[in-house]
Write an enzyme that holds these catalytic residues in place. Structure first.
Site, PDB file in Angstrom:
ATOM      1  N   VAL A   1      38.364 -37.720  -2.179  1.00 18.17           N
ATOM      2  CA  VAL A   1      37.306 -38.537  -1.585  1.00 18.17           C
ATOM      3  C   VAL A   1      36.773 -37.907  -0.295  1.00 18.17           C
ATOM      4  CG1 VAL A   1      36.719 -40.811  -0.643  1.00 18.17           C
ATOM      5  CG2 VAL A   1      38.282 -40.618  -2.592  1.00 18.17           C
TER       6      VAL A   1
ATOM      7  N   LEU B   1      41.972 -41.041   3.698  1.00 24.05           N
ATOM      8  CA  LEU B   1      41.145 -40.987   2.499  1.00 24.05           C
ATOM      9  C   LEU B   1      41.896 -40.182   1.454  1.00 24.05           C
ATOM     10  CD1 LEU B   1      37.569 -40.214   3.954  1.00 24.05           C
ATOM     11  CD2 LEU B   1      38.357 -42.375   2.971  1.00 24.05           C
ATOM     12  N   ASP B   2      41.793 -40.601   0.193  1.00 28.98           N
ATOM     13  CA  ASP B   2      42.410 -39.840  -0.894  1.00 28.98           C
ATOM     14  C   ASP B   2      41.865 -38.416  -0.905  1.00 28.98           C
ATOM     15  OD1 ASP B   2      43.692 -42.172  -1.626  1.00 28.98           O
ATOM     16  OD2 ASP B   2      42.254 -42.663  -3.212  1.00 28.98           O
ATOM     17  N   GLN B   3      42.654 -37.489  -1.388  1.00 27.58           N
ATOM     18  CA  GLN B   3      42.251 -36.078  -1.395  1.00 27.58           C
ATOM     19  C   GLN B   3      40.898 -35.832  -2.068  1.00 27.58           C
ATOM     20  OE1 GLN B   3      45.389 -33.299  -2.156  1.00 27.58           O
ATOM     21  NE2 GLN B   3      44.017 -31.712  -2.927  1.00 27.58           N
TER      22      GLN B   3
END
Length: 235
Positions: A60, A56-58
């Protein structure tokens, strides 16, 4: 430990990653989920193997599954590739301009810029472009002090860099709290609502256990700062 363990056994770890922490990073001194979990396993006296199945993106928040054995990693990776492992997301967007449209599919070609760490929609014949597909469905519309916005459910069928954020923004549905891909209107709306993180949540995860073959589903609630308790549900 910032990550919250939702489920653990000898083969897998399912965790709730908070917004603001990277799944994995090479930066010295910066916390990340993988390092936290390996330290956790080490303190328990277990091996520190941790197979990363997806990220997951930071900014998110949401659910992630990790494998504790190489065998489990192989099975889960195959499930991710064939669609057996399913990831669903919830997102806050600016209110839909077409009130009659409650769902849709997006198919674009995305190109990542390694220097800026940004992706953009490009033509299919662009060198290095990768196809990205997702579907979205309106869950409800909300209003807080005269500010209107929408909650949508998103399912992705390809795992591209910043895929949901890029595709939804390009389609005129930018996510609230997204300073990279939002427009002036969505950023102003986010400021008025007090939403400081990208309003994207990996809230549901489905998989088949790599050892027991049991069907498993995990869910987490929407963040309280999304302020959607007065959401007008859509059928």
């Amino acid at each position: 430990m910032r990550a919250v363990i939702q489920y653990e056994d000898e083969a897998i770890l399912v965790i709730h990653k908070p917004a603001g922490i990277a799944t994995e990073t090479a930066r010295i001194g910066q916390a990340d989920v993988v390092s936290e979990l390996k330290n956790y396993l080490k303190r328990k006296g277990e091996g520190t193997y941790l197979g990363i199945i997806h990220r997951l993106d930071q900014p998110v928040e949401g659910l992630l599954v990790f494998a504790k054995t190489q065998e489990a990693a192989g099975v889960l990776t195959k499930q991710l590739e064939d669609g057996t492992l399913k990831k669903s997301y919830a997102a806050l967007i600016t209110k839909l301009s077409d009130e009659n449209k409650t769902q849709g599919s997006l198919e674009d070609y995305l190109l990542k810029d390694g220097k800026t760490n940004l992706s953009k929609v490009v033509s299919a014949d662009t060198k290095g472009a990768k196809k990205a597909r997702l579907s979205w469905k309106l869950v409800c519309n909300a209003e807080v002090e005269g500010i209107c916005f929408s909650l949508v459910e998103v399912e992705i069928f390809t795992g591209r860099h910043h895929q949901i954020r890029v595709q939804m923004s390009h389609a005129g549905m930018p996510l609230l709290g997204d300073c990279k891909y939002g427009n002036e209107f969505s950023q102003e709306l986010s400021k008025r609502l007090g939403i400081r993180q990208t309003a994207l949540l990996a809230n549901r995860l489905e998989l088949i256990h790599p050892v027991t073959k049991k069907q498993m589903q995990f869910t987490i609630p929407y963040p309280q700062d999304w302020k959607i308790h007065n959401c007008e549900k859509k059928s």
